[in-house]
Design an enzyme around this catalytic site. Sequence first.
Site, PDB file in Angstrom:
ATOM      1  N   ASP A 121       0.817  -1.211   0.000  1.00  0.00           N
ATOM      2  CA  ASP A 121       0.000   0.000   0.000  1.00  0.00           C
ATOM      3  C   ASP A 121       0.855   1.268   0.000  1.00  0.00           C
ATOM      4  O   ASP A 121       1.800   1.399   0.785  1.00  0.00           O
ATOM      5  CB  ASP A 121      -0.909  -0.007   1.235  1.00  0.00           C
ATOM      6  CG  ASP A 121      -1.789   1.217   1.337  1.00  0.00           C
ATOM      7  OD1 ASP A 121      -2.703   1.355   0.508  1.00  0.00           O
ATOM      8  OD2 ASP A 121      -1.542   2.045   2.236  1.00  0.00           O
ATOM      9  N   GLU A 132       1.537  -0.056  -4.808  1.00  0.00           N
ATOM     10  CA  GLU A 132       0.657   1.067  -5.106  1.00  0.00           C
ATOM     11  C   GLU A 132       1.498   2.322  -4.933  1.00  0.00           C
ATOM     12  O   GLU A 132       2.102   2.530  -3.880  1.00  0.00           O
ATOM     13  CB  GLU A 132      -0.539   1.132  -4.164  1.00  0.00           C
ATOM     14  CG  GLU A 132      -1.464   2.301  -4.500  1.00  0.00           C
ATOM     15  CD  GLU A 132      -2.298   2.788  -3.324  1.00  0.00           C
ATOM     16  OE1 GLU A 132      -3.280   3.515  -3.556  1.00  0.00           O
ATOM     17  OE2 GLU A 132      -1.967   2.454  -2.168  1.00  0.00           O
TER      18      GLU A 132
END
Length: 588
Positions: free
Chosen positions: A244, A281
């Site tokens: 993330d 990401e």
Amino acid sequence: MTVFEVWAPEAGAVRLDLDGNVHPMRGSADGWWRVERDAPNGARYGYLLDDDPTVLPDPRSARQPDGVHGRSAVHTLDPSAWTDGGWTGRPLAGAVFYELHVGTFTPEGTFDAAVGRLDHLVDLGVTVVELMPVNAFDGTHNWGYDGVLWYAVQESYGGPDGLQGFVNACHARGLAVCLDVVYNHLGPSGNYLPRFGPYLTEGRNTWGRSLNLDGPASDEVRRYIIDNALRWLRDFHIDALRLDAVHALVDRTATHLLAELAAATERLAAHVRRPLTLIAESDLNDPRLITPRAAGGYGLAGQWNDDLHHAVHTAVSGERQGYYADFGSMACLARTLTHGYFHAGTYSSFRGRVHGRPLDRSLVPGSALLAYTCTHDQVGNRALGDRPSAYLTDGQLAVKAALVLCSPFTPMLFMGEEWGARTPFQFFTSHTDPEIAAATASGRKSEFAEHGWLSEDVPDPQDPGTFRRSKLDWSELADPARARLLACYRALLALRAQHPDLSDSSLKHVRVDYDERSRWLVLHRGSLRLVCNLSEDSVRVPVTGFSLLCWQPPTEGPTGTTIPAHSFALLADSPSAAKRAVTEPNPG
């Protein structure tokens, strides 16, 4: 005997509380404290630091039966429970991802219940199930990005044994498992790491204090993160990790944490003899992430590509607010489909500066970029959590799907999009601390009030109803319109699997033609052509071919094809390639 060990470099004394009995621990110069004691699975324990009477959970706790504020539990996965001995894994190239949230994927919101829907994913054409974070967080429901005990599996989902059973079930069906992990911050409730050592810095990112990746004592913090990643891959047989918001990792060392993690993952993959994949990401548009280490990159296998999402979404929907401002033209969509990034050393009006760097298309394959029509972020971060199905026609949804699923990138679906789910996916939390709960709710409302939303219209993330509304409604599949869109997704994925031209991930082999005014676009994939009409009127496109699949039947002429409004047609050069042509998706 069980070895209990914890890193607490600043403590003068550390004691183990095991089922109410206190045992002194032996410290060492590296800041680790250890003691051995008999402890069966399920035994409750925690640590006492110096003279503080508070029993703290283990930072590396494998299980938290009583929540993140409670004592940890001794837990070891049963090796005899594994049934995936023949599983050989899946590489990223050729994969189809499906992102889901365990708590809202089914009414029950558990791993066991999710197993009951895996056959739907297999029939759809999915090959990788991507789970939003499942590490332990405060409360009973949460998106998962407020995790505070990274080594434990959320109890309300089924705990570690439930995750083991889910992975078994996926592998038995030929599905790989990707897990979303968060290493850029910790949640606001139940984070006791600073009590043990310098895990955090004074610096902050959007979500909280930053992890100490390059300051004094950061070696053990980096080890904490890398050991956690390897735990999922090794102990739980997870096949891939989605990392993330890696742009929020502040690391000024010569070897970036991501490169170090990639090297460790590569070593583990060689040991377990199956592919292990890291996917980032990032909003940096920095090709170093997915450039091989031998070529000076970090060596990650893949990266989410928000530019492609923005280009597709704005071109189809017409939305231009916020970070969508630079997107929306057919030229933008064409550029992104052929070059991966749109902002690649170009000016970003949203950021007010030049952003990104071009990909080397001879070095990085399109499969290294994940493409999607929506994600948990792109839906849940809207004020009302409304899906594209709430404001687009079914034809527009089908066009978006075709653009993504026929692209040279690795496609990813967000749960329910395949039938145009009408349920929202809203931001929800269940913080047990009243002050944190109130701050979360008021912060969410004030954030959107600044953008013109009425405060009373923004769902309260702490309201249990917000969580319940976000659960998928599987009964929607009985609606003929929903079934038709699902049939379209299935047909597109089947064609992608059947035709090498669609699975070819070389960006240099992709060509796009378009007309800005008429709003049509042709995506050339070898002998196949995806013809899309993004306008509200029928358009004649100067391309011909034999139809493999379409949303509405096109009208073919000698020098062109007329495509109805909000529709697409996938055309082939030869009638043999189209011998199983479908004039429309058939839900039957």
